[in-house]
Design an enzyme around this catalytic site. Structure first.
Site, short mmCIF file in Angstrom:
data_model
loop_
_atom_site.label_atom_id
_atom_site.label_comp_id
_atom_site.label_asym_id
_atom_site.label_seq_id
_atom_site.Cartn_x
_atom_site.Cartn_y
_atom_site.Cartn_z
N PHE A 1 15.60 57.30 -1.40
CA PHE A 1 15.21 56.28 -2.38
C PHE A 1 16.27 55.19 -2.38
O PHE A 1 17.40 55.42 -2.80
CB PHE A 1 15.10 56.95 -3.75
CG PHE A 1 14.57 56.08 -4.86
CD1 PHE A 1 13.20 55.93 -5.04
CD2 PHE A 1 15.43 55.46 -5.75
CE1 PHE A 1 12.70 55.16 -6.10
CE2 PHE A 1 14.95 54.70 -6.80
CZ PHE A 1 13.58 54.55 -6.97
N GLY A 2 15.90 54.02 -1.89
CA GLY A 2 16.86 52.94 -1.73
C GLY A 2 16.78 51.90 -2.83
O GLY A 2 15.97 50.95 -2.74
N LEU A 3 17.61 52.07 -3.85
CA LEU A 3 17.69 51.09 -4.95
C LEU A 3 19.10 50.52 -5.07
O LEU A 3 19.31 49.31 -5.01
CB LEU A 3 17.26 51.74 -6.26
CG LEU A 3 17.35 50.85 -7.51
CD1 LEU A 3 16.40 49.67 -7.41
CD2 LEU A 3 17.07 51.67 -8.78
N SER B 1 24.47 49.49 -11.69
CA SER B 1 23.90 49.46 -13.04
C SER B 1 23.03 48.24 -13.28
O SER B 1 22.27 48.20 -14.26
CB SER B 1 25.02 49.50 -14.08
OG SER B 1 25.75 50.71 -13.99
N CYS C 1 10.86 55.78 -11.85
CA CYS C 1 11.33 56.87 -10.98
C CYS C 1 12.66 57.42 -11.48
O CYS C 1 12.88 58.64 -11.48
CB CYS C 1 11.48 56.37 -9.54
SG CYS C 1 9.97 55.66 -8.83
N GLU D 1 21.84 57.78 -11.53
CA GLU D 1 20.66 57.63 -12.40
C GLU D 1 21.06 57.05 -13.76
O GLU D 1 20.48 57.39 -14.79
CB GLU D 1 19.91 58.95 -12.60
CG GLU D 1 19.85 59.89 -11.44
CD GLU D 1 19.27 59.30 -10.17
OE1 GLU D 1 18.87 58.13 -10.18
OE2 GLU D 1 19.23 60.01 -9.16
N PHE E 1 23.09 44.34 -22.80
CA PHE E 1 23.26 44.28 -21.34
C PHE E 1 23.60 42.88 -20.86
O PHE E 1 24.35 42.70 -19.91
CB PHE E 1 22.00 44.78 -20.63
CG PHE E 1 21.86 46.28 -20.67
CD1 PHE E 1 22.63 47.09 -19.86
CD2 PHE E 1 20.95 46.88 -21.53
CE1 PHE E 1 22.51 48.47 -19.89
CE2 PHE E 1 20.80 48.26 -21.57
CZ PHE E 1 21.58 49.05 -20.77
#
Length: 393
Positions: free
Chosen positions: A138-140, A147, A247, A372, A392
């Site tokens: 999973f490429g994020l 973050s 996800c 995660e 944020f």
């Protein structure tokens, strides 16, 4: 079926077994046997050598029906969320790296395809991934964007009917053994997800070495250089961060249970050691300071498991929110690493040896605290939910 804990007194005090269904206890017992037979005997060597037979393990886990077990159809087991949580709990009681293999396969790569993919993408990949015949990643995350995934630089451009991807992804579990990568990229129409066979020209995965954590796990950097994909490689509907964040919530849910597995195993190890270790003529477990530590850690394992089961029941019922999962990950990771470190103190000098699990669990949980979503991110998620104010940006 097996008891929640191998230690009878810990099992009696925590008393989780009565809150689990027969199916959930059966899953835990199944995973425990697999880990006892195929994982635990090899962990000291795998951790020392930073090498793990991940594809072989994936095949064995697939044969047990654990890969994507909480998904329906396409060869997946269709188990409850809580049963999946108990599988994660027992996997991480062995090692966080083994649970990561299953989480990335089932809750990130498979879930992304199952939830957002086309019917063709689902039928092509999910049955093979469920069986362990194909491995996914999973490429994020990127080198400069962890973050803050919205700032990712990986991009996909249209070229006729094709897509052309360029970019770099970092800290990718299963990256060098994967047959397929789910890659998220900026496009002219927001962030989109792509199903990328890893044998596509221009795709390269390089293993990240010299890790002090998750040493029994495959971690990679992905490079995409003019990777050309057909038009149907993109997820057809989802745009923006909704796709990847959904996800991540799936993976975080498994961590809520998994982190408590690492904590429970550390506590079991400390209990056994303290009972047999003689200090000043009596067992270490007979001293007040040791008993205080053991009592406090048992409280936190009990509370962490009750929280995990509560979230599991919510997920299996009316549904669980991302903020509630953040609450679970923040608490259980924070308490698990504190427990592993405290257990190491009970083992004294022996505690720094890979013969005993707490130091390995503590090292692994340094990563689990971060991936995660870092603890700080989850604090801000909860802060936003409580105040209605986003901190944020």
């Amino acid at each position: 079926m097996s008891d929640f804990s191998r230690n009878p007194e810990l099992n009696r005090l925590v008393a989780i077994d009565g809150l689990l269904s027969d199916d959930e206890r059966d899953v835990q017992a199944l995973v425990r046997r697999f880990c006892d037979d195929h994982v635990r005997p090899n962990l000291p060597t795998w951790y020392d050598e930073a090498s793990v037979p991940a594809r072989e393990l994936a095949k064995g886990l697939g044969e047990l029906g654990l890969l994507g077990m909480h998904l329906d159809g396409y060869g997946c087991a269709g188990s409850s969320a809580t049963a999946y949580g108990m599988a994660c709990h027992e996997l991480e009681a062995a090692d966080s790296g083994i649970r990561s293999l299953v989480s990335v396969q089932g809750s990130l790569a498979m879930f992304a395809i199952w939830r957002w993919g086309s019917e063709e993408q689902k039928t092509e990949w999910l049955p093979r991934m469920a069986a362990g015949d194909a491995v996914g990643c999973f490429g994020l995350t990127e080198p400069d964007f962890g973050s803050d995934p919205a700032g990712m630089r990986t991009h996909a451009k249209r070229d006729g009917d094709d897509w052309v991807l360029n970019g770099t992804k970092m800290w990718i579990t299963n990256g060098t053994i994967a047959d397929v990568a789910v890659v998220w990229a900026q496009t002219d129409d927001k962030i989109r997800g792509f199903v990328v066979p890893t044998d596509t020209a221009g795709f390269e995965a390089r293993e990240i070495t010299k890790k002090m954590s998750l040493r029994a796990s495959v971690t990679a950097e992905l490079s995409l250089t003019d990777v050309r994909l057909p038009a149907d490689a993109v997820f057809p509907e989802v745009r923006g961060l909704k796709g990847p964040l959904s996800c991540l919530s799936e993976a975080r849910f498994g961590i809520v249970f998994g982190a408590m597995g690492a904590a429970r195993d550390s506590l079991e190890t400390a209990l056994d050691y303290a009972a047999s270790r003689q200090v000043f003529g009596k067992p270490l477990s007979g001293y007040q300071l040791t008993q205080g530590k053991l009592a406090d850690m048992t409280l936190e394992v009990s509370k962490g498991m009750l929280l995990a089961l509560h979230l599991g029941r919510l997920k299996d019922g009316a549904g669980v929110s991302p903020e509630q999962i953040s609450l679970g990950k923040l608490n259980n990771c924070r308490e698990a690493i504190a427990i592993a470190r405290e257990c190491r103190t009970i083992l004294g000098a022996n505690g720094i040896s890979t013969e005993y699990s707490p130091i390995r669990h503590a090292g692994n949980l340094e990563s689990v605290m971060t991936y995660e979503g870092t603890s700080e991110v989850h604090q801000l998620v909860l802060g936003n939910a409580l105040t209605g104010q986003s901190a944020f940006r």
